[in-house]
Enzyme design. Structure first.
Site, PDB file in Angstrom:
ATOM      1  N   LYS A  35       0.845  -1.201   0.000  1.00 39.27           N
ATOM      2  CA  LYS A  35       0.000   0.000   0.000  1.00 39.27           C
ATOM      3  C   LYS A  35       0.881   1.252   0.000  1.00 39.27           C
ATOM      4  CE  LYS A  35      -0.354  -0.197   5.025  1.00 39.27           C
ATOM      5  NZ  LYS A  35      -1.184  -0.666   6.144  1.00 39.27           N
ATOM      6  N   TYR A 253      17.992  28.868   9.643  1.00 38.68           N
ATOM      7  CA  TYR A 253      16.781  29.558  10.092  1.00 38.68           C
ATOM      8  C   TYR A 253      16.606  29.438  11.599  1.00 38.68           C
ATOM      9  CZ  TYR A 253      15.162  29.863   5.260  1.00 38.68           C
ATOM     10  OH  TYR A 253      15.045  30.150   3.937  1.00 38.68           O
TER      11      TYR A 253
HETATM   12  C1  LIG Z   1      -0.513  -1.789   6.677  1.00 38.46           C
HETATM   13  C2  LIG Z   1      -1.163  -3.050   7.043  1.00 38.46           C
HETATM   14  C3  LIG Z   1      -0.393  -4.208   7.252  1.00 38.46           C
HETATM   15  C4  LIG Z   1       1.112  -4.186   7.260  1.00 38.46           C
HETATM   16  O1  LIG Z   1       1.563  -3.522   8.428  1.00 38.46           O
HETATM   17  P1  LIG Z   1       3.121  -3.464   8.796  1.00 38.46           P
HETATM   18  O2  LIG Z   1       3.146  -2.954  10.180  1.00 38.46           O
HETATM   19  O3  LIG Z   1       3.739  -2.513   7.821  1.00 38.46           O
HETATM   20  O4  LIG Z   1       3.635  -4.827   8.639  1.00 38.46           O
HETATM   21  C5  LIG Z   1      -1.057  -5.388   7.495  1.00 38.46           C
HETATM   22  N1  LIG Z   1      -2.412  -5.432   7.548  1.00 38.46           N
HETATM   23  C6  LIG Z   1      -3.171  -4.336   7.367  1.00 38.46           C
HETATM   24  C7  LIG Z   1      -4.646  -4.449   7.460  1.00 38.46           C
HETATM   25  C8  LIG Z   1      -2.584  -3.109   7.120  1.00 38.46           C
HETATM   26  O5  LIG Z   1      -3.333  -2.023   6.950  1.00 38.46           O
END
Ligand SMILES: *Cc1c(COP(=O)(O)O)cnc(C)c1O
Length: 356
Positions: A35, A253
């Site tokens: 994702k 800054y």
């Molecule tokens: C993002 C996500 C994962 C993976 O999570 P990590 O902590 O990056 O391993 C697994 N399951 C769901 C439903 C997620 O949204």
């Protein structure tokens, strides 16, 4: 080459990290979570390095379609399902497995006209209270799904709020067990942390994300230092100017850093518009010419400044690693009060990316 900031992706490290996951969960199939454009790495760039996975999990329809168009024929799991009923024809066309977390989705799936039934993941609320049905509703919903012509197979799915903690699994797992009692269906529960540290959560499919990219799900690199995982992304640049501050002079800054004695400062071509966290304080580790030193002063949009005291040989053109193998992204994230996930996802589009 113009501006020297660069993200280098080590595709062999991705493959290696998938093998680490396989060794940790030898009996489970693996949904590689890609994702958020593969956690900022670029889905199109990296998916082939993971093509020995059993499936890809994500939540953007556009990304799922891209994988299909590139030729991925295996399973694709949409972690949040469809957001509106009018996406269902595309789920049908591209054969996407959908999560179901709310009543309206079940109704929409029931009413849809599909070419062929879809595999579904029935989401149980483990107590995290984001998505999913309450445990006491699971039996009823499961029975209903089993009668629906648009449903092929049903897998039980849940998610953990704090799987990075040794004691973070017992309570949600008990809730899940209670929901699933007497239901003979495959299960998918484990994110990276649960995959690495809680074998009792593995069941049929694990869903690792961040560990594939070589960062720690706990935010602390030492927790994965002996696991065999390797960082995939290196963010690097060069020194483009050198300043010698006199005692009492400031840099950048807000005059946030003041030299105590005469001090050489390197100006690095990387700033918050490249995705480096603006909030990172003086002392955040950085590698200059292979030597560990620290950020000094505020992070600017296009530049940041580093202490050259430990590396007097450094000058204009000297290579700088912001994160990668030498400085773990988890270390920079910890200094900035966040986690590696956020930094990798925030890599800015203007940063050129190469794969090796
Ligand atoms: C993002 C996500 C994962 C993976 O999570 P990590 O902590 O990056 O391993 C697994 N399951 C769901 C439903 C997620 O949204």
């Amino acid at each position: 080459m113009s501006r020297p900031v660069l993200a280098t992706l080590d595709l062999a490290a991705l493959g290696n990290n998938l093998q680490v996951v396989r060794r940790a969960a030898p009996a489970a199939k693996v949904w590689s979570v890609v994702k958020a454009n593969a956690y900022g790495h670029g889905l199109d760039r990296i998916w082939r390095a993971l093509n020995s996975t059993d499936g890809f999990a994500m939540l953007n329809l556009e990304e799922a379609i891209l994988l299909r168009e590139r030729g991925w024929k295996g399973p694709i799991l949409m972690l949040e399902g469809f957001f509106h009923a009018d996406e269902l024809p595309l789920f049908d066309k591209y054969r996407l497995t959908t999560s179901l977390h709310s009543n309206w989705q079940i109704k929409a799936l029931q009413d849809a006209r599909l070419q062929a039934p879809l595999d579904v993941y029935l989401k149980i609320n483990s107590g995290m209270n984001r998505l999913g049905f309450m445990p006491e509703r699971i039996h009823t919903v499961y029975q209903q799904l089993n009668t629906m012509p648009n449903v092929a197979t049903v897998t039980l799915m849940s998610h953990f709020a704090e799987a990075e903690r040794a004691d973070g699994i017992a309570t949600p797992l008990a809730r899940i067990e209670q929901a699933a009692e007497g239901i003979d269906a495959p299960r998918s529960l484990a994110n990276s942390a649960a995959t690495l540290w809680h074998p009792e959560t593995h069941f049929d499919w694990v869903r690792p994300g961040v560990v594939l990219y070589g960062a720690s799900p706990s935010g602390a690199w030492q927790d994965v230092a002996n696991s065999g995982i390797r960082p995939v992304m290196t963010l690097s640049s060069e020194i483009i100017a050198v300043q010698t501050l006199k005692a009492g002079e400031t840099v950048g800054y807000g005059c946030r850093y003041r030299a105590q004695t005469e001090q050489r400062i390197g100006v690095v071509a990387c700033g918050y518009a490249d995705g480096y966290p603006r909030i990172a304080p003086s002392g955040t580790p950085v590698l200059v010419d292979g030597i560990r030193t620290g950020i000094v002063g505020a992070i600017s949009m296009d530049m940041l400044t580093v202490d050259l005291t430990p590396c007097p040989q450094a000058g204009i053109g000297t290579p700088v690693e912001l994160w990668g193998n030498g400085i773990k992204i988890d270390e920079v994230a910890a200094a900035a009060g966040t986690v590696g996930y956020e930094l990798m996802c925030a890599l800015a589009p203007r940063v050129p990316v190469v794969t090796v």
